[in-house]
Design a protein around this motif. Sequence first.
Motif, PDB file in Angstrom:
ATOM      1  N   LEU A  97      -1.419  -5.516   6.539  1.00 38.21           N
ATOM      2  CA  LEU A  97      -1.839  -4.528   5.554  1.00 38.21           C
ATOM      3  C   LEU A  97      -1.727  -3.108   6.094  1.00 38.21           C
ATOM      4  O   LEU A  97      -1.296  -2.203   5.377  1.00 38.21           O
ATOM      5  CB  LEU A  97      -3.284  -4.789   5.123  1.00 38.21           C
ATOM      6  CG  LEU A  97      -3.494  -5.649   3.894  1.00 38.21           C
ATOM      7  CD1 LEU A  97      -4.971  -5.874   3.660  1.00 38.21           C
ATOM      8  CD2 LEU A  97      -2.864  -5.057   2.678  1.00 38.21           C
ATOM      9  N   VAL A  98      -2.101  -2.911   7.335  1.00 39.90           N
ATOM     10  CA  VAL A  98      -2.011  -1.581   7.943  1.00 39.90           C
ATOM     11  C   VAL A  98      -0.558  -1.122   7.977  1.00 39.90           C
ATOM     12  O   VAL A  98      -0.242   0.018   7.621  1.00 39.90           O
ATOM     13  CB  VAL A  98      -2.619  -1.586   9.366  1.00 39.90           C
ATOM     14  CG1 VAL A  98      -2.270  -0.322  10.113  1.00 39.90           C
ATOM     15  CG2 VAL A  98      -4.122  -1.731   9.278  1.00 39.90           C
ATOM     16  N   ALA A  99       0.339  -2.015   8.364  1.00 42.94           N
ATOM     17  CA  ALA A  99       1.764  -1.669   8.418  1.00 42.94           C
ATOM     18  C   ALA A  99       2.320  -1.394   7.021  1.00 42.94           C
ATOM     19  O   ALA A  99       3.130  -0.478   6.831  1.00 42.94           O
ATOM     20  CB  ALA A  99       2.545  -2.793   9.083  1.00 42.94           C
ATOM     21  N   GLU A 100       1.870  -2.163   6.044  1.00 44.00           N
ATOM     22  CA  GLU A 100       2.364  -2.026   4.676  1.00 44.00           C
ATOM     23  C   GLU A 100       1.953  -0.693   4.046  1.00 44.00           C
ATOM     24  O   GLU A 100       2.736  -0.059   3.348  1.00 44.00           O
ATOM     25  CB  GLU A 100       1.821  -3.182   3.839  1.00 44.00           C
ATOM     26  CG  GLU A 100       2.298  -3.213   2.410  1.00 44.00           C
ATOM     27  CD  GLU A 100       1.705  -4.370   1.647  1.00 44.00           C
ATOM     28  OE1 GLU A 100       1.507  -4.233   0.418  1.00 44.00           O
ATOM     29  OE2 GLU A 100       1.427  -5.422   2.269  1.00 44.00           O
TER      30      GLU A 100
ATOM     31  N   MET B 190      -9.357  10.779  -3.262  1.00 42.51           N
ATOM     32  CA  MET B 190      -9.763   9.805  -4.284  1.00 42.51           C
ATOM     33  C   MET B 190      -8.765   8.640  -4.319  1.00 42.51           C
ATOM     34  O   MET B 190      -9.160   7.482  -4.419  1.00 42.51           O
ATOM     35  CB  MET B 190      -9.856  10.472  -5.661  1.00 42.51           C
ATOM     36  CG  MET B 190     -10.991  11.477  -5.766  1.00 42.51           C
ATOM     37  SD  MET B 190     -12.608  10.770  -5.397  1.00 42.51           S
ATOM     38  CE  MET B 190     -12.838   9.761  -6.830  1.00 42.51           C
ATOM     39  N   ALA B 191      -7.485   8.936  -4.237  1.00 42.24           N
ATOM     40  CA  ALA B 191      -6.464   7.884  -4.220  1.00 42.24           C
ATOM     41  C   ALA B 191      -6.527   7.107  -2.904  1.00 42.24           C
ATOM     42  O   ALA B 191      -6.267   5.899  -2.877  1.00 42.24           O
ATOM     43  CB  ALA B 191      -5.081   8.484  -4.415  1.00 42.24           C
ATOM     44  N   LEU B 192      -6.892   7.802  -1.855  1.00 41.55           N
ATOM     45  CA  LEU B 192      -7.002   7.163  -0.540  1.00 41.55           C
ATOM     46  C   LEU B 192      -8.136   6.133  -0.545  1.00 41.55           C
ATOM     47  O   LEU B 192      -8.016   5.073   0.075  1.00 41.55           O
ATOM     48  CB  LEU B 192      -7.269   8.235   0.516  1.00 41.55           C
ATOM     49  CG  LEU B 192      -6.967   7.927   1.956  1.00 41.55           C
ATOM     50  CD1 LEU B 192      -5.512   7.553   2.132  1.00 41.55           C
ATOM     51  CD2 LEU B 192      -7.298   9.111   2.832  1.00 41.55           C
TER      52      LEU B 192
ATOM     53  N   PRO C  34      -6.781  -0.621  -0.256  1.00 39.94           N
ATOM     54  CA  PRO C  34      -7.613  -1.690   0.321  1.00 39.94           C
ATOM     55  C   PRO C  34      -8.286  -1.240   1.612  1.00 39.94           C
ATOM     56  O   PRO C  34      -7.697  -0.500   2.402  1.00 39.94           O
ATOM     57  CB  PRO C  34      -6.610  -2.807   0.605  1.00 39.94           C
ATOM     58  CG  PRO C  34      -5.420  -2.500  -0.209  1.00 39.94           C
ATOM     59  CD  PRO C  34      -5.394  -1.032  -0.419  1.00 39.94           C
ATOM     60  N   ARG C  35      -9.507  -1.682   1.820  1.00 39.29           N
ATOM     61  CA  ARG C  35     -10.250  -1.277   3.019  1.00 39.29           C
ATOM     62  C   ARG C  35      -9.565  -1.721   4.300  1.00 39.29           C
ATOM     63  O   ARG C  35      -9.552  -1.009   5.284  1.00 39.29           O
ATOM     64  CB  ARG C  35     -11.653  -1.865   2.985  1.00 39.29           C
ATOM     65  CG  ARG C  35     -12.563  -1.143   2.055  1.00 39.29           C
ATOM     66  CD  ARG C  35     -13.961  -1.643   2.221  1.00 39.29           C
ATOM     67  NE  ARG C  35     -14.848  -0.855   1.385  1.00 39.29           N
ATOM     68  CZ  ARG C  35     -16.145  -0.855   1.495  1.00 39.29           C
ATOM     69  NH1 ARG C  35     -16.718  -1.614   2.388  1.00 39.29           N
ATOM     70  NH2 ARG C  35     -16.881  -0.117   0.705  1.00 39.29           N
ATOM     71  N   ASP C  36      -9.009  -2.919   4.277  1.00 37.59           N
ATOM     72  CA  ASP C  36      -8.385  -3.440   5.488  1.00 37.59           C
ATOM     73  C   ASP C  36      -7.055  -2.772   5.813  1.00 37.59           C
ATOM     74  O   ASP C  36      -6.437  -3.078   6.826  1.00 37.59           O
ATOM     75  CB  ASP C  36      -8.186  -4.955   5.380  1.00 37.59           C
ATOM     76  CG  ASP C  36      -9.472  -5.703   5.639  1.00 37.59           C
ATOM     77  OD1 ASP C  36     -10.410  -5.100   6.178  1.00 37.59           O
ATOM     78  OD2 ASP C  36      -9.520  -6.909   5.315  1.00 37.59           O
TER      79      ASP C  36
END
Length: 89
Positions: free
Chosen positions: A16-19, A34-36, A40-42
Amino acid sequence: MAKKSKIVKEMKRQKLVAEYADRRRALKAEGDYMALQKLPRDSSPTRQKNRCAVSGRPRGYLSKFQVSRIIFRELALKGQIPGITKSSW
């Protein structure tokens, strides 16, 4: 040995971080917080935890070798880490 579920969960976080890395960087540059927050949290790199590549242990992690202290000692005593010798004086 760590639980398989914890290891799999951490691998999912890494994906997820890489994506979301490029999208996250662009939103931070724009200042669109706001968009940030809607991502997803992860997908945040601060939620990642360093884990041993061999055993999955989260504590006692040596970042230079990417293994825990226990695995490091085993590998060093077997002579499988180049340049590492047991000290004696």
